[in-house]
Scaffold this active site. Structure first.
Site, short mmCIF file in Angstrom:
data_model
loop_
_atom_site.label_atom_id
_atom_site.label_comp_id
_atom_site.label_asym_id
_atom_site.label_seq_id
_atom_site.Cartn_x
_atom_site.Cartn_y
_atom_site.Cartn_z
N ASN A 120 0.56 -1.91 0.14
CA ASN A 120 -0.28 -0.14 0.11
C ASN A 120 0.87 1.21 -0.24
O ASN A 120 1.91 1.71 0.91
CB ASN A 120 -1.27 -0.20 1.06
CG ASN A 120 0.06 -0.54 2.33
OD1 ASN A 120 0.78 -0.71 2.88
ND2 ASN A 120 -0.86 0.30 3.79
N GLU B 233 1.05 5.02 0.16
CA GLU B 233 -0.21 6.20 0.81
C GLU B 233 0.08 7.96 0.51
O GLU B 233 1.25 7.60 0.01
CB GLU B 233 -0.22 5.83 2.69
CG GLU B 233 -0.75 4.90 2.95
CD GLU B 233 -0.83 4.82 4.39
OE1 GLU B 233 -0.41 5.58 5.41
OE2 GLU B 233 -2.28 3.68 4.86
N CYS C 26 -4.66 1.05 -2.48
CA CYS C 26 -4.19 -0.55 -1.78
C CYS C 26 -3.26 -1.47 -2.53
O CYS C 26 -2.79 -1.00 -3.76
CB CYS C 26 -5.25 -1.36 -1.52
SG CYS C 26 -6.92 -0.77 -1.01
N GLU D 145 -2.93 -4.40 -2.88
CA GLU D 145 -3.67 -5.81 -3.97
C GLU D 145 -3.26 -5.10 -5.41
O GLU D 145 -3.48 -5.20 -6.59
CB GLU D 145 -4.67 -5.81 -3.90
CG GLU D 145 -5.62 -6.38 -2.17
CD GLU D 145 -5.31 -5.80 -1.16
OE1 GLU D 145 -4.74 -4.53 -1.26
OE2 GLU D 145 -6.34 -6.07 -0.58
N CYS E 165 -10.71 -4.33 0.04
CA CYS E 165 -11.84 -3.32 -0.06
C CYS E 165 -12.58 -3.25 -0.71
O CYS E 165 -12.46 -4.14 -2.22
CB CYS E 165 -11.17 -1.87 0.13
SG CYS E 165 -10.90 -1.70 -1.70
N CYS F 62 -11.12 -3.20 -4.16
CA CYS F 62 -10.20 -3.60 -5.13
C CYS F 62 -10.61 -5.36 -5.43
O CYS F 62 -9.88 -5.70 -6.06
CB CYS F 62 -8.72 -4.58 -3.84
SG CYS F 62 -7.74 -3.08 -3.73
N1 THU Z 1 -5.42 -1.77 2.45
C1 THU Z 1 -4.19 -2.15 1.85
O1 THU Z 1 -3.79 -1.93 0.86
N2 THU Z 1 -5.77 -3.40 1.39
C2 THU Z 1 -6.57 -3.63 1.97
O2 THU Z 1 -6.69 -4.79 1.62
C3 THU Z 1 -7.31 -3.19 3.03
C4 THU Z 1 -6.20 -1.57 3.03
C5 THU Z 1 -4.83 -0.27 2.52
C6 THU Z 1 -4.73 0.74 2.33
C7 THU Z 1 -4.44 2.11 3.91
O3 THU Z 1 -3.29 2.51 3.43
C8 THU Z 1 -4.42 1.48 5.18
O4 THU Z 1 -4.10 0.03 4.61
C9 THU Z 1 -5.30 1.02 5.64
O5 THU Z 1 -6.41 1.64 5.81
#
Ligand code: THU
Length: 160
Positions: A62, A64, A73, A75, A112, A115
Protein backbone atom coordinates in the site's frame (compact mmCIF):
# COMPACT_ATOMS: atom_id res chain seq x y z
CA UNK A 1 -41.53 -13.04 -4.73
CA UNK A 2 -38.92 -15.62 -3.75
CA UNK A 3 -36.48 -15.47 -0.87
CA UNK A 4 -33.05 -16.62 -1.97
CA UNK A 5 -29.82 -17.38 -0.15
CA UNK A 6 -26.26 -17.20 -1.40
CA UNK A 7 -23.48 -19.23 0.16
CA UNK A 8 -19.76 -18.96 -0.34
CA UNK A 9 -17.03 -21.57 -0.01
CA UNK A 10 -13.58 -21.01 1.38
CA UNK A 11 -10.84 -22.89 3.19
CA UNK A 12 -9.56 -21.78 6.57
CA UNK A 13 -6.06 -22.75 7.67
CA UNK A 14 -4.80 -22.16 11.20
CA UNK A 15 -1.18 -22.22 10.15
CA UNK A 16 0.91 -21.68 7.05
CA UNK A 17 2.25 -25.21 7.56
CA UNK A 18 -1.12 -26.65 6.51
CA UNK A 19 -0.84 -25.07 3.05
CA UNK A 20 0.78 -26.58 -0.01
CA UNK A 21 4.22 -25.30 -0.92
CA UNK A 22 3.05 -23.06 -3.76
CA UNK A 23 0.57 -21.20 -1.54
CA UNK A 24 2.95 -21.08 1.41
CA UNK A 25 5.62 -19.42 -0.75
CA UNK A 26 3.10 -16.85 -1.97
CA UNK A 27 1.99 -16.00 1.57
CA UNK A 28 5.62 -15.55 2.63
CA UNK A 29 6.15 -13.31 -0.41
CA UNK A 30 3.11 -11.20 0.62
CA UNK A 31 4.55 -10.81 4.13
CA UNK A 32 7.91 -9.85 2.62
CA UNK A 33 6.17 -7.34 0.35
CA UNK A 34 4.97 -5.41 3.43
CA UNK A 35 8.48 -3.91 3.48
CA UNK A 36 7.48 -1.83 0.46
CA UNK A 37 4.53 -0.27 2.25
CA UNK A 38 4.51 3.52 2.48
CA UNK A 39 1.99 4.05 5.28
CA UNK A 40 2.97 7.05 7.43
CA UNK A 41 -0.71 7.86 8.08
CA UNK A 42 -2.31 4.53 8.98
CA UNK A 43 0.83 2.64 10.08
CA UNK A 44 -0.92 -0.37 8.56
CA UNK A 45 1.43 -2.22 6.21
CA UNK A 46 -0.22 -4.38 3.60
CA UNK A 47 1.74 -6.66 1.29
CA UNK A 48 0.42 -8.46 -1.77
CA UNK A 49 1.99 -11.20 -3.88
CA UNK A 50 0.39 -12.04 -7.19
CA UNK A 51 1.30 -15.30 -8.94
CA UNK A 52 0.87 -15.11 -12.70
CA UNK A 53 0.03 -18.03 -14.97
CA UNK A 54 3.63 -18.15 -16.24
CA UNK A 55 5.01 -18.53 -12.70
CA UNK A 56 6.13 -14.92 -12.26
CA UNK A 57 5.39 -13.36 -8.86
CA UNK A 58 4.58 -9.63 -8.72
CA UNK A 59 4.72 -7.82 -5.37
CA UNK A 60 2.69 -4.84 -4.23
CA UNK A 61 2.37 -2.77 -1.05
CA UNK A 62 0.00 0.00 0.00
CA UNK A 63 1.11 3.52 -0.92
CA UNK A 64 -0.43 6.36 1.07
CA UNK A 65 -0.62 10.06 0.32
CA UNK A 66 -1.32 13.26 2.29
CA UNK A 67 -4.30 13.65 -0.03
CA UNK A 68 -5.84 10.39 1.23
CA UNK A 69 -7.82 9.24 -1.84
CA UNK A 70 -4.67 9.50 -3.96
CA UNK A 71 -3.14 6.49 -2.15
CA UNK A 72 -3.54 2.92 -3.34
CA UNK A 73 -4.04 -0.47 -1.69
CA UNK A 74 -1.40 -3.20 -1.88
CA UNK A 75 -3.58 -5.47 -3.98
CA UNK A 76 -4.13 -2.86 -6.64
CA UNK A 77 -0.46 -1.85 -6.82
CA UNK A 78 0.36 -5.51 -7.54
CA UNK A 79 -2.48 -6.06 -10.01
CA UNK A 80 -1.85 -2.85 -11.93
CA UNK A 81 1.92 -3.51 -12.07
CA UNK A 82 1.19 -6.98 -13.45
CA UNK A 83 -1.38 -5.65 -15.90
CA UNK A 84 1.02 -2.99 -17.14
CA UNK A 85 4.15 -5.14 -17.36
CA UNK A 86 2.69 -8.56 -18.26
CA UNK A 87 -0.42 -7.63 -20.25
CA UNK A 88 -0.82 -11.03 -21.90
CA UNK A 89 -0.40 -13.21 -18.83
CA UNK A 90 -3.35 -14.30 -16.66
CA UNK A 91 -3.54 -14.09 -12.87
CA UNK A 92 -3.44 -17.37 -10.91
CA UNK A 93 -3.41 -16.49 -7.19
CA UNK A 94 -3.26 -13.28 -5.15
CA UNK A 95 -2.07 -13.42 -1.53
CA UNK A 96 -2.55 -10.50 0.87
CA UNK A 97 -1.12 -9.96 4.36
CA UNK A 98 -1.61 -6.99 6.70
CA UNK A 99 0.53 -5.77 9.59
CA UNK A 100 -0.27 -3.18 12.24
CA UNK A 101 2.79 -1.09 13.18
CA UNK A 102 5.01 -3.81 11.70
CA UNK A 103 3.34 -6.76 13.45
CA UNK A 104 1.52 -9.30 11.28
CA UNK A 105 -2.18 -9.16 12.17
CA UNK A 106 -3.68 -12.29 13.75
CA UNK A 107 -6.74 -12.02 11.54
CA UNK A 108 -6.53 -11.60 7.77
CA UNK A 109 -6.83 -8.15 6.23
CA UNK A 110 -9.82 -8.34 3.90
CA UNK A 111 -9.73 -6.38 0.64
CA UNK A 112 -11.83 -3.28 0.11
CA UNK A 113 -14.69 -3.19 -2.37
CA UNK A 114 -12.65 -1.31 -4.97
CA UNK A 115 -9.91 -3.96 -4.93
CA UNK A 116 -12.50 -6.75 -5.20
CA UNK A 117 -13.91 -5.11 -8.31
CA UNK A 118 -10.42 -4.81 -9.82
CA UNK A 119 -9.78 -8.50 -9.00
CA UNK A 120 -13.03 -9.34 -10.78
CA UNK A 121 -11.98 -7.47 -13.91
CA UNK A 122 -8.62 -9.26 -14.10
CA UNK A 123 -10.31 -12.59 -13.38
CA UNK A 124 -12.49 -12.03 -16.45
CA UNK A 125 -9.44 -10.93 -18.46
CA UNK A 126 -7.56 -14.08 -17.33
CA UNK A 127 -10.38 -16.33 -18.54
CA UNK A 128 -10.31 -18.54 -15.42
CA UNK A 129 -10.88 -18.15 -11.67
CA UNK A 130 -8.43 -16.00 -9.71
CA UNK A 131 -7.68 -17.59 -6.33
CA UNK A 132 -7.35 -15.28 -3.32
CA UNK A 133 -5.47 -15.94 -0.08
CA UNK A 134 -6.00 -13.66 2.91
CA UNK A 135 -3.25 -14.33 5.42
CA UNK A 136 -3.19 -13.55 9.13
CA UNK A 137 -0.86 -14.97 11.77
CA UNK A 138 -3.49 -17.30 13.26
CA UNK A 139 -6.05 -17.59 10.42
CA UNK A 140 -5.51 -17.89 6.69
CA UNK A 141 -8.46 -17.92 4.30
CA UNK A 142 -8.37 -19.20 0.73
CA UNK A 143 -11.07 -18.48 -1.85
CA UNK A 144 -11.07 -20.38 -5.13
CA UNK A 145 -12.62 -17.51 -7.07
CA UNK A 146 -13.23 -13.77 -6.80
CA UNK A 147 -16.95 -14.61 -7.05
CA UNK A 148 -16.80 -15.88 -3.47
CA UNK A 149 -15.55 -12.47 -2.29
CA UNK A 150 -17.75 -10.36 -4.53
CA UNK A 151 -21.18 -11.76 -5.30
CA UNK A 152 -23.20 -10.09 -8.05
CA UNK A 153 -20.03 -8.82 -9.72
CA UNK A 154 -20.60 -5.88 -12.03
CA UNK A 155 -19.54 -6.93 -15.50
CA UNK A 156 -20.55 -4.51 -18.24
CA UNK A 157 -19.74 -7.13 -20.85
CA UNK A 158 -22.38 -9.46 -19.41
CA UNK A 159 -25.06 -6.91 -18.45
CA UNK A 160 -25.25 -5.19 -21.81
N1 THU B 1 -5.19 -1.42 2.66
C1 THU B 1 -4.65 -2.23 1.70
O1 THU B 1 -3.61 -1.93 1.10
N2 THU B 1 -5.31 -3.38 1.40
C2 THU B 1 -6.39 -3.85 2.09
O2 THU B 1 -6.87 -4.93 1.80
C3 THU B 1 -7.00 -3.04 3.15
C4 THU B 1 -6.42 -1.68 3.33
C5 THU B 1 -4.43 -0.21 3.02
C6 THU B 1 -5.03 1.09 2.61
C7 THU B 1 -4.39 2.04 3.60
O3 THU B 1 -3.10 2.39 3.14
C8 THU B 1 -4.21 1.20 4.84
O4 THU B 1 -4.30 -0.15 4.42
C9 THU B 1 -5.22 1.46 5.93
O5 THU B 1 -6.49 1.34 5.47
Amino acid sequence: MTNKRLSIDYIEYSSIEEMDEKDRKLVLAAIEAQKGSYSPYSHFQVGAALLLDDGTTILGANQENAAFPAGLCAERTAMFAAGANHPDVGFDTLAIAGADHGILCDNPATPCGGCRQVMAEYQTKSGHPLKIILAGATRILKFSSVNDLLPFIFDSLKTS
